[in-house]
Design a protein around this motif. Structure first.
Motif, PDB file in Angstrom:
ATOM      1  N   MET A  62     -25.350  22.875  99.260  1.00 36.11           N
ATOM      2  CA  MET A  62     -26.541  22.034  99.242  1.00 36.11           C
ATOM      3  C   MET A  62     -26.415  20.974  98.160  1.00 36.11           C
ATOM      4  SD  MET A  62     -29.661  24.760  99.874  1.00 36.11           S
ATOM      5  CE  MET A  62     -29.273  25.867  98.510  1.00 36.11           C
ATOM      6  N   LEU A  63     -26.726  19.733  98.513  1.00 40.50           N
ATOM      7  CA  LEU A  63     -26.713  18.623  97.573  1.00 40.50           C
ATOM      8  C   LEU A  63     -28.132  18.062  97.450  1.00 40.50           C
ATOM      9  CD1 LEU A  63     -23.459  16.732  98.654  1.00 40.50           C
ATOM     10  CD2 LEU A  63     -23.709  18.549  96.944  1.00 40.50           C
ATOM     11  N   PHE A  64     -28.605  17.897  96.211  1.00 36.91           N
ATOM     12  CA  PHE A  64     -29.967  17.461  95.929  1.00 36.91           C
ATOM     13  C   PHE A  64     -29.964  16.122  95.199  1.00 36.91           C
ATOM     14  CE2 PHE A  64     -30.075  22.041  96.173  1.00 36.91           C
ATOM     15  CZ  PHE A  64     -31.318  22.379  96.698  1.00 36.91           C
ATOM     16  N   LEU A  65     -30.986  15.322  95.463  1.00 35.60           N
ATOM     17  CA  LEU A  65     -31.202  14.074  94.745  1.00 35.60           C
ATOM     18  C   LEU A  65     -32.696  13.854  94.563  1.00 35.60           C
ATOM     19  CD1 LEU A  65     -30.474  11.166  93.683  1.00 35.60           C
ATOM     20  CD2 LEU A  65     -30.646  10.426  96.080  1.00 35.60           C
ATOM     21  N   ASP A  66     -33.103  13.613  93.321  1.00 33.20           N
ATOM     22  CA  ASP A  66     -34.444  13.117  93.043  1.00 33.20           C
ATOM     23  C   ASP A  66     -34.310  11.624  92.763  1.00 33.20           C
ATOM     24  OD1 ASP A  66     -36.863  12.240  92.037  1.00 33.20           O
ATOM     25  OD2 ASP A  66     -37.199  13.979  90.774  1.00 33.20           O
ATOM     26  N   PRO A  67     -34.716  10.770  93.701  1.00 30.64           N
ATOM     27  CA  PRO A  67     -34.542   9.325  93.498  1.00 30.64           C
ATOM     28  C   PRO A  67     -35.501   8.736  92.477  1.00 30.64           C
ATOM     29  CG  PRO A  67     -35.723   9.748  95.540  1.00 30.64           C
ATOM     30  CD  PRO A  67     -35.312  11.089  95.006  1.00 30.64           C
ATOM     31  N   VAL A  68     -36.549   9.459  92.109  1.00 36.06           N
ATOM     32  CA  VAL A  68     -37.513   8.963  91.125  1.00 36.06           C
ATOM     33  C   VAL A  68     -37.003   9.229  89.710  1.00 36.06           C
ATOM     34  CG1 VAL A  68     -39.876   9.130  90.277  1.00 36.06           C
ATOM     35  CG2 VAL A  68     -39.427   9.298  92.739  1.00 36.06           C
ATOM     36  N   ARG A  69     -36.700  10.476  89.411  1.00 40.79           N
ATOM     37  CA  ARG A  69     -36.167  10.845  88.096  1.00 40.79           C
ATOM     38  C   ARG A  69     -34.665  10.602  87.984  1.00 40.79           C
ATOM     39  NH1 ARG A  69     -39.934  11.556  84.039  1.00 40.79           N
ATOM     40  NH2 ARG A  69     -41.811  12.514  84.917  1.00 40.79           N
ATOM     41  N   GLN A  70     -34.030  10.322  89.106  1.00 37.75           N
ATOM     42  CA  GLN A  70     -32.583  10.119  89.183  1.00 37.75           C
ATOM     43  C   GLN A  70     -31.829  11.318  88.599  1.00 37.75           C
ATOM     44  OE1 GLN A  70     -31.040   6.205  88.477  1.00 37.75           O
ATOM     45  NE2 GLN A  70     -32.942   5.209  89.093  1.00 37.75           N
ATOM     46  N   VAL A  71     -31.983  12.415  89.321  1.00 36.72           N
ATOM     47  CA  VAL A  71     -31.352  13.690  88.993  1.00 36.72           C
ATOM     48  C   VAL A  71     -30.651  14.189  90.248  1.00 36.72           C
ATOM     49  CG1 VAL A  71     -31.771  16.096  88.314  1.00 36.72           C
ATOM     50  CG2 VAL A  71     -33.111  14.251  87.274  1.00 36.72           C
ATOM     51  N   ILE A  72     -29.481  14.789  90.092  1.00 37.73           N
ATOM     52  CA  ILE A  72     -28.760  15.367  91.214  1.00 37.73           C
ATOM     53  C   ILE A  72     -28.440  16.823  90.921  1.00 37.73           C
ATOM     54  CG2 ILE A  72     -27.729  13.240  92.107  1.00 37.73           C
ATOM     55  CD1 ILE A  72     -25.165  13.970  90.534  1.00 37.73           C
ATOM     56  N   ALA A  73     -28.163  17.565  91.987  1.00 38.66           N
ATOM     57  CA  ALA A  73     -27.719  18.957  91.858  1.00 38.66           C
ATOM     58  C   ALA A  73     -26.802  19.277  93.025  1.00 38.66           C
ATOM     59  CB  ALA A  73     -28.900  19.917  91.827  1.00 38.66           C
ATOM     60  N   ILE A  87     -36.791  21.144  83.898  1.00 36.85           N
ATOM     61  CA  ILE A  87     -35.891  20.518  82.929  1.00 36.85           C
ATOM     62  C   ILE A  87     -36.014  18.992  82.933  1.00 36.85           C
ATOM     63  CG2 ILE A  87     -33.452  20.193  82.329  1.00 36.85           C
ATOM     64  CD1 ILE A  87     -33.015  23.040  83.551  1.00 36.85           C
ATOM     65  N   TYR A  88     -36.168  18.413  84.121  1.00 40.03           N
ATOM     66  CA  TYR A  88     -36.146  16.958  84.229  1.00 40.03           C
ATOM     67  C   TYR A  88     -37.494  16.351  84.627  1.00 40.03           C
ATOM     68  CZ  TYR A  88     -31.067  17.671  84.248  1.00 40.03           C
ATOM     69  OH  TYR A  88     -29.788  18.028  83.934  1.00 40.03           O
ATOM     70  N   GLY A  89     -38.476  17.182  84.879  1.00 46.92           N
ATOM     71  CA  GLY A  89     -39.775  16.656  85.285  1.00 46.92           C
ATOM     72  C   GLY A  89     -39.843  16.193  86.718  1.00 46.92           C
ATOM     73  N   CYS A  90     -38.949  16.689  87.568  1.00 49.20           N
ATOM     74  CA  CYS A  90     -38.943  16.287  88.975  1.00 49.20           C
ATOM     75  C   CYS A  90     -40.157  16.861  89.708  1.00 49.20           C
ATOM     76  CB  CYS A  90     -37.674  16.790  89.665  1.00 49.20           C
ATOM     77  SG  CYS A  90     -36.144  16.156  88.943  1.00 49.20           S
ATOM     78  N   ARG A  91     -40.644  16.122  90.685  1.00 52.40           N
ATOM     79  CA  ARG A  91     -41.680  16.616  91.590  1.00 52.40           C
ATOM     80  C   ARG A  91     -40.994  17.066  92.878  1.00 52.40           C
ATOM     81  NH1 ARG A  91     -47.010  14.092  91.813  1.00 52.40           N
ATOM     82  NH2 ARG A  91     -46.483  13.822  94.017  1.00 52.40           N
ATOM     83  N   PRO A  92     -41.277  18.278  93.359  1.00 50.40           N
ATOM     84  CA  PRO A  92     -40.611  18.763  94.571  1.00 50.40           C
ATOM     85  C   PRO A  92     -40.738  17.818  95.764  1.00 50.40           C
ATOM     86  CG  PRO A  92     -41.721  20.572  93.480  1.00 50.40           C
ATOM     87  CD  PRO A  92     -42.121  19.328  92.740  1.00 50.40           C
ATOM     88  N   ASP A  93     -41.892  17.134  95.893  1.00 52.03           N
ATOM     89  CA  ASP A  93     -42.057  16.271  97.057  1.00 52.03           C
ATOM     90  C   ASP A  93     -41.290  14.948  96.935  1.00 52.03           C
ATOM     91  OD1 ASP A  93     -43.695  15.203  95.118  1.00 52.03           O
ATOM     92  OD2 ASP A  93     -45.508  15.186  96.339  1.00 52.03           O
ATOM     93  N   ASP A  94     -40.631  14.707  95.788  1.00 50.25           N
ATOM     94  CA  ASP A  94     -39.733  13.558  95.651  1.00 50.25           C
ATOM     95  C   ASP A  94     -38.285  13.916  95.972  1.00 50.25           C
ATOM     96  OD1 ASP A  94     -41.696  11.724  94.790  1.00 50.25           O
ATOM     97  OD2 ASP A  94     -41.462  12.333  92.696  1.00 50.25           O
ATOM     98  N   ILE A  95     -37.941  15.202  95.901  1.00 53.21           N
ATOM     99  CA  ILE A  95     -36.545  15.637  95.988  1.00 53.21           C
ATOM    100  C   ILE A  95     -36.034  15.560  97.423  1.00 53.21           C
ATOM    101  CG2 ILE A  95     -34.977  17.587  95.665  1.00 53.21           C
ATOM    102  CD1 ILE A  95     -36.796  18.513  93.366  1.00 53.21           C
ATOM    103  N   LEU A  96     -34.822  15.028  97.576  1.00 48.87           N
ATOM    104  CA  LEU A  96     -34.105  14.982  98.846  1.00 48.87           C
ATOM    105  C   LEU A  96     -33.017  16.045  98.818  1.00 48.87           C
ATOM    106  CD1 LEU A  96     -33.459  11.114  99.047  1.00 48.87           C
ATOM    107  CD2 LEU A  96     -35.550  12.355  99.638  1.00 48.87           C
ATOM    108  N   CYS A  97     -32.696  16.622  99.974  1.00 49.30           N
ATOM    109  CA  CYS A  97     -31.634  17.636 100.027  1.00 49.30           C
ATOM    110  C   CYS A  97     -30.892  17.569 101.347  1.00 49.30           C
ATOM    111  CB  CYS A  97     -32.216  19.037  99.846  1.00 49.30           C
ATOM    112  SG  CYS A  97     -30.965  20.351  99.903  1.00 49.30           S
ATOM    113  N   GLY A  98     -29.577  17.671 101.273  1.00 51.25           N
ATOM    114  CA  GLY A  98     -28.729  17.827 102.448  1.00 51.25           C
ATOM    115  C   GLY A  98     -28.074  19.194 102.416  1.00 51.25           C
ATOM    116  N   ILE A  99     -28.299  19.973 103.478  1.00 57.90           N
ATOM    117  CA  ILE A  99     -27.690  21.302 103.614  1.00 57.90           C
ATOM    118  C   ILE A  99     -26.456  21.144 104.497  1.00 57.90           C
ATOM    119  CG2 ILE A  99     -28.002  23.647 104.483  1.00 57.90           C
ATOM    120  CD1 ILE A  99     -30.949  23.438 103.819  1.00 57.90           C
TER     121      ILE A  99
END
Length: 293
Positions: free
Chosen positions: A150-161, A185-197
């Motif tokens: 799984m690859l994650f991106l928060d485009p608002v906080r600009q965080v990846i996982a 840790i980064y203040g991300c909001r779940p409804d901003d996070i994108l994920c590709g499985i």
């Protein structure tokens, strides 16, 4: 291995999506194929890929694009395979950080001090199935052969996982834990996070014993009907992708921010490495993601 004329075996459920297949030429003239998610690509904030079996230098059961160390392949060939994949992202081994997967739920915050660990210098950590960072230019690398990448991106906080989710990690909620950690840790909001499985084993191919099924029934009582099906041998077929998807939706991701590959590793053993299809004689597939400066 000649894959060019072959087609993918795809799953048709409406919640799955087609990944984009990109072909590039290596310096030696060979063709390198990778898979990407449109959802992450169109953000313009990151580069990412999932490897296929084409475009590397490994031989035999590892042919050809095997980025998996510790599987018996020649380490110089594995390192060259990494160089080729990282080149697609505009990066080099010194920019990458590798996971140290032990089928757990532990996540590591990656900083600039970690750059190159696992490829150019030793890792000083273990038991790390997920990596996250807000540092541009660092490539997070995870590996799987049937497990869920799984690859994650928060485009608002600009965080990846980048996260490896085997059955144990899935049962332990590593997807939910990733969303919680990004938020904490980064203040991300779940409804901003994108994920590709990414590509992983499908329910039709993944038979599990009753004790494993019982763990999922106990841990996910609200959607066990979606993830478990008994076969005619009295054993269970488990859908890890659907489990991860439902878990992330419950964690607050929006349906339109979540894409699930329609490719099964076990159904496509000529294009992707599969532990079950090969009887354990195989390389690994990689998932990589990098924030752009």
């Amino acid at each position: 291995m000649q894959n060019a004329a072959k087609t993918w075996h795809r799953k048709q459920e409406s919640w799955r999506c087609s990944m984009e297949e990109r072909h590039m030429a290596n310096a030696d003239g060979s063709s390198l194929a990778v898979l990407t998610f449109p959802l992450l690509e169109k953000s313009g904030l990151c580069r990412h890929l999932f490897s296929t079996r084409t475009g590397g230098v490994s031989r035999g059961i590892y042919a050809t694009m095997n980025p998996g160390f510790d599987l018996g392949d020649d380490e110089e060939k594995v390192l060259e395979n990494h160089r080729r994949l990282l080149h697609v992202l505009g990066a080099e081994p010194k920019d990458a950080v590798r996971s140290c997967q032990e089928h757990g739920t532990h996540l590591r915050v990656v900083t600039a001090a970690d750059r190159g660990k696992g490829l150019c210098r030793p890792r000083d950590y273990r038991n790390t199935d997920g990596l996250m960072t807000d540092v541009p230019g660092i490539v997070l690398c995870i590996y799987a052969s049937d497990c869920v990448p799984m690859l994650f991106l928060d485009p608002v906080r600009q965080v990846i996982a980048a996260v490896h989710s085997g059955w144990k990690g899935t049962a332990g909620g590593i997807g939910r834990r990733t969303v919680e950690a990004m938020s904490r840790i980064y203040g991300c909001r779940p409804d901003d996070i994108l994920c590709g499985i990414g590509p992983s084993i499908c329910r039709d191919c993944y038979e599990v014993s009753a004790d494993v099924a019982q763990i999922f029934q106990r841990n996910f009582p609200d959607y066990q009907e979606d993830i478990l099906q008994m076969n005619d041998r009295g054993r269970y077929q488990l859908d890890l992708q659907q489990t991860c998807r439902r878990m992330l939706l419950d964690a607050g991701l929006l349906p339109e921010h979540l894409q699930v590959s329609d490719l099964c590793t076990c159904c496509n053993p000529d294009r992707l490495f599969s532990h079950r299809a090969s009887g354990g004689r195989r390389g690994n597939n990689a998932g990589m993601i990098m924030l752009l400066p």
